[in-house]
Design a protein around this motif. Sequence first.
Motif, PDB file in Angstrom:
ATOM      1  N   ARG A  95      -3.439  12.698  -5.881  1.00 27.91           N
ATOM      2  CA  ARG A  95      -4.255  12.116  -4.803  1.00 27.91           C
ATOM      3  C   ARG A  95      -5.298  11.174  -5.380  1.00 27.91           C
ATOM      4  NH1 ARG A  95      -6.743  12.683   0.143  1.00 27.91           N
ATOM      5  NH2 ARG A  95      -5.238  14.168   0.939  1.00 27.91           N
TER       6      ARG A  95
ATOM      7  N   LYS B 270      -2.513   3.648   7.884  1.00 30.23           N
ATOM      8  CA  LYS B 270      -1.181   4.199   7.598  1.00 30.23           C
ATOM      9  C   LYS B 270      -1.089   4.662   6.153  1.00 30.23           C
ATOM     10  CE  LYS B 270       1.872   2.009  10.950  1.00 30.23           C
ATOM     11  NZ  LYS B 270       2.973   1.074  11.166  1.00 30.23           N
ATOM     12  N   ALA B 271      -1.638   3.859   5.240  1.00 32.52           N
ATOM     13  CA  ALA B 271      -1.587   4.223   3.813  1.00 32.52           C
ATOM     14  C   ALA B 271      -2.399   5.493   3.559  1.00 32.52           C
ATOM     15  CB  ALA B 271      -2.096   3.065   2.958  1.00 32.52           C
ATOM     16  N   ASP B 272      -3.566   5.581   4.194  1.00 29.71           N
ATOM     17  CA  ASP B 272      -4.402   6.777   4.028  1.00 29.71           C
ATOM     18  C   ASP B 272      -3.680   8.016   4.583  1.00 29.71           C
ATOM     19  OD1 ASP B 272      -6.365   5.251   2.858  1.00 29.71           O
ATOM     20  OD2 ASP B 272      -7.551   5.015   4.699  1.00 29.71           O
TER      21      ASP B 272
ATOM     22  N   LYS C   8       1.489  13.106   1.614  1.00 30.10           N
ATOM     23  CA  LYS C   8       2.116  13.382   0.300  1.00 30.10           C
ATOM     24  C   LYS C   8       1.377  14.478  -0.471  1.00 30.10           C
ATOM     25  CE  LYS C   8       3.624  11.046  -3.941  1.00 30.10           C
ATOM     26  NZ  LYS C   8       3.771   9.744  -4.640  1.00 30.10           N
ATOM     27  N   PHE C   9       0.023  14.443  -0.394  1.00 31.66           N
ATOM     28  CA  PHE C   9      -0.735  15.371  -1.234  1.00 31.66           C
ATOM     29  C   PHE C   9      -1.453  16.465  -0.429  1.00 31.66           C
ATOM     30  CE2 PHE C   9      -0.662  11.265  -3.492  1.00 31.66           C
ATOM     31  CZ  PHE C   9       0.011  11.650  -4.650  1.00 31.66           C
ATOM     32  N   GLY C  10      -1.318  16.413   0.893  1.00 34.65           N
ATOM     33  CA  GLY C  10      -2.011  17.389   1.722  1.00 34.65           C
ATOM     34  C   GLY C  10      -3.425  16.928   2.039  1.00 34.65           C
ATOM     35  N   LYS C  11      -3.918  17.351   3.214  1.00 32.21           N
ATOM     36  CA  LYS C  11      -5.268  16.920   3.598  1.00 32.21           C
ATOM     37  C   LYS C  11      -6.295  17.628   2.740  1.00 32.21           C
ATOM     38  CE  LYS C  11      -4.514  15.404   8.281  1.00 32.21           C
ATOM     39  NZ  LYS C  11      -4.984  15.401   9.658  1.00 32.21           N
ATOM     40  N   ARG C  12      -7.417  16.932   2.514  1.00 35.43           N
ATOM     41  CA  ARG C  12      -8.511  17.543   1.751  1.00 35.43           C
ATOM     42  C   ARG C  12      -9.117  18.705   2.505  1.00 35.43           C
ATOM     43  NH1 ARG C  12     -10.414  15.069  -2.749  1.00 35.43           N
ATOM     44  NH2 ARG C  12      -9.995  12.851  -3.028  1.00 35.43           N
TER      45      ARG C  12
ATOM     46  N   LYS D  84      -0.528   8.374   4.690  1.00 33.70           N
ATOM     47  CA  LYS D  84       0.575   8.680   3.783  1.00 33.70           C
ATOM     48  C   LYS D  84       0.080   9.471   2.570  1.00 33.70           C
ATOM     49  CE  LYS D  84       4.579   6.653   1.611  1.00 33.70           C
ATOM     50  NZ  LYS D  84       5.678   5.771   1.838  1.00 33.70           N
ATOM     51  N   VAL D  85      -1.148   9.186   2.149  1.00 31.82           N
ATOM     52  CA  VAL D  85      -1.748   9.950   1.041  1.00 31.82           C
ATOM     53  C   VAL D  85      -1.889  11.419   1.468  1.00 31.82           C
ATOM     54  CG1 VAL D  85      -3.839  10.302  -0.346  1.00 31.82           C
ATOM     55  CG2 VAL D  85      -2.982   7.989   0.042  1.00 31.82           C
ATOM     56  N   ASP D  86      -2.398  11.624   2.678  1.00 31.77           N
ATOM     57  CA  ASP D  86      -2.545  13.000   3.210  1.00 31.77           C
ATOM     58  C   ASP D  86      -1.190  13.693   3.324  1.00 31.77           C
ATOM     59  OD1 ASP D  86      -5.282  12.831   3.339  1.00 31.77           O
ATOM     60  OD2 ASP D  86      -5.338  12.251   5.460  1.00 31.77           O
TER      61      ASP D  86
ATOM     62  N   VAL E 123       1.092   4.325  -2.914  1.00 33.80           N
ATOM     63  CA  VAL E 123       1.036   5.777  -2.659  1.00 33.80           C
ATOM     64  C   VAL E 123       2.295   6.450  -3.224  1.00 33.80           C
ATOM     65  CG1 VAL E 123       0.910   7.573  -0.880  1.00 33.80           C
ATOM     66  CG2 VAL E 123      -0.395   5.451  -0.600  1.00 33.80           C
TER      67      VAL E 123
ATOM     68  N   LEU F 160      -5.454   2.476  -4.269  1.00 36.93           N
ATOM     69  CA  LEU F 160      -5.686   1.837  -2.962  1.00 36.93           C
ATOM     70  C   LEU F 160      -7.049   1.150  -2.923  1.00 36.93           C
ATOM     71  CD1 LEU F 160      -4.277   4.534  -0.476  1.00 36.93           C
ATOM     72  CD2 LEU F 160      -3.307   2.283  -0.962  1.00 36.93           C
TER      73      LEU F 160
ATOM     74  N   GLN G  19       0.837  -1.210   0.000  1.00 43.23           N
ATOM     75  CA  GLN G  19       0.000   0.000   0.000  1.00 43.23           C
ATOM     76  C   GLN G  19       0.870   1.258   0.000  1.00 43.23           C
ATOM     77  OE1 GLN G  19      -3.896   0.190   1.835  1.00 43.23           O
ATOM     78  NE2 GLN G  19      -3.418  -1.631   3.032  1.00 43.23           N
TER      79      GLN G  19
ATOM     80  N   ASP H 105      -4.234   0.001   6.429  1.00 38.24           N
ATOM     81  CA  ASP H 105      -5.068   0.915   5.644  1.00 38.24           C
ATOM     82  C   ASP H 105      -4.958   2.347   6.187  1.00 38.24           C
ATOM     83  OD1 ASP H 105      -5.813  -1.319   4.279  1.00 38.24           O
ATOM     84  OD2 ASP H 105      -7.933  -1.267   4.839  1.00 38.24           O
TER      85      ASP H 105
ATOM     86  N   ARG I  62      -7.572  -2.809  -2.413  1.00 40.59           N
ATOM     87  CA  ARG I  62      -8.314  -3.316  -1.247  1.00 40.59           C
ATOM     88  C   ARG I  62      -9.493  -4.196  -1.669  1.00 40.59           C
ATOM     89  NH1 ARG I  62      -7.883   2.448   2.044  1.00 40.59           N
ATOM     90  NH2 ARG I  62      -5.648   2.249   2.515  1.00 40.59           N
TER      91      ARG I  62
END
Lengths: 135, 87
Positions: free
Chosen positions: A62, B75-77, B83-87, B79-81, A56, A69, A52, B73, A73
């Motif tokens: 994004r 941790k991956a989510d 890398k790309f910033g929180k929505r 990592k998305v935040d 990323v 992902l 995962q 899951d 999943r």
Amino acid sequence: MQAHRALVLLVLGFLAACAGSAVQRTDKAIRVALEATNAARDSFVAWDQRHQEWLVDRAETREAAEADLTAYRERRQAVVQAFTAAYASIAAAASLVPLVNKGSRSQTDLLVAALEVARAVEEVKRAIDQIRGSP
Amino acid sequence: MKSEIQKAIEFILRAIDEIGKIAGNAQVTNAYAAIKAVREIYKAVRDVTARRVKPEEAQMALDVLLSRIGQADAKADAKVDEKFGKR
């Protein structure tokens, strides 16, 4: 290395399970199946996290990361279902052992349950191989 | 705390090490150590397989799987935040 250790353990476990009555042997084989499934679980969850993170890392947006992902999943559900079936079959077989010892269930019932455990554990291995072989 | 399986694996690795030593040095003391280690492996595995599986153990093992997957899951989510910033 972890897979080799699990394999060595499985072989030694089955060797150790060779002694005793048919019920005792089946009982020990259920223990070996549980330990082997747990080893496969630990190996899979470690890979799952790395995979995962890799998804990323390689994504450029994004939206792409989230789509990758989500798709992964959904595919992973097959592995989770295989583990669920394997653990359920182990629990079912384990619950039969005392009943067979008391004489309220037959050794044939236990053998059928043990064969189901073996099939379910094999399905776990197949599901893991399949997802690890896909992008 | 080490599980019995981990202890068994350690015995296996130690035995392999001892057997490897014999290949380079055929002293009787090393041979004795290898036999002793192999005997310990057998005992460790035999002890593990002698414990009857309780159905709850399988349920707990599945719970561990679901919990660790949930953590991965999350941790991956995160990592998305990251890398790309929180929505």
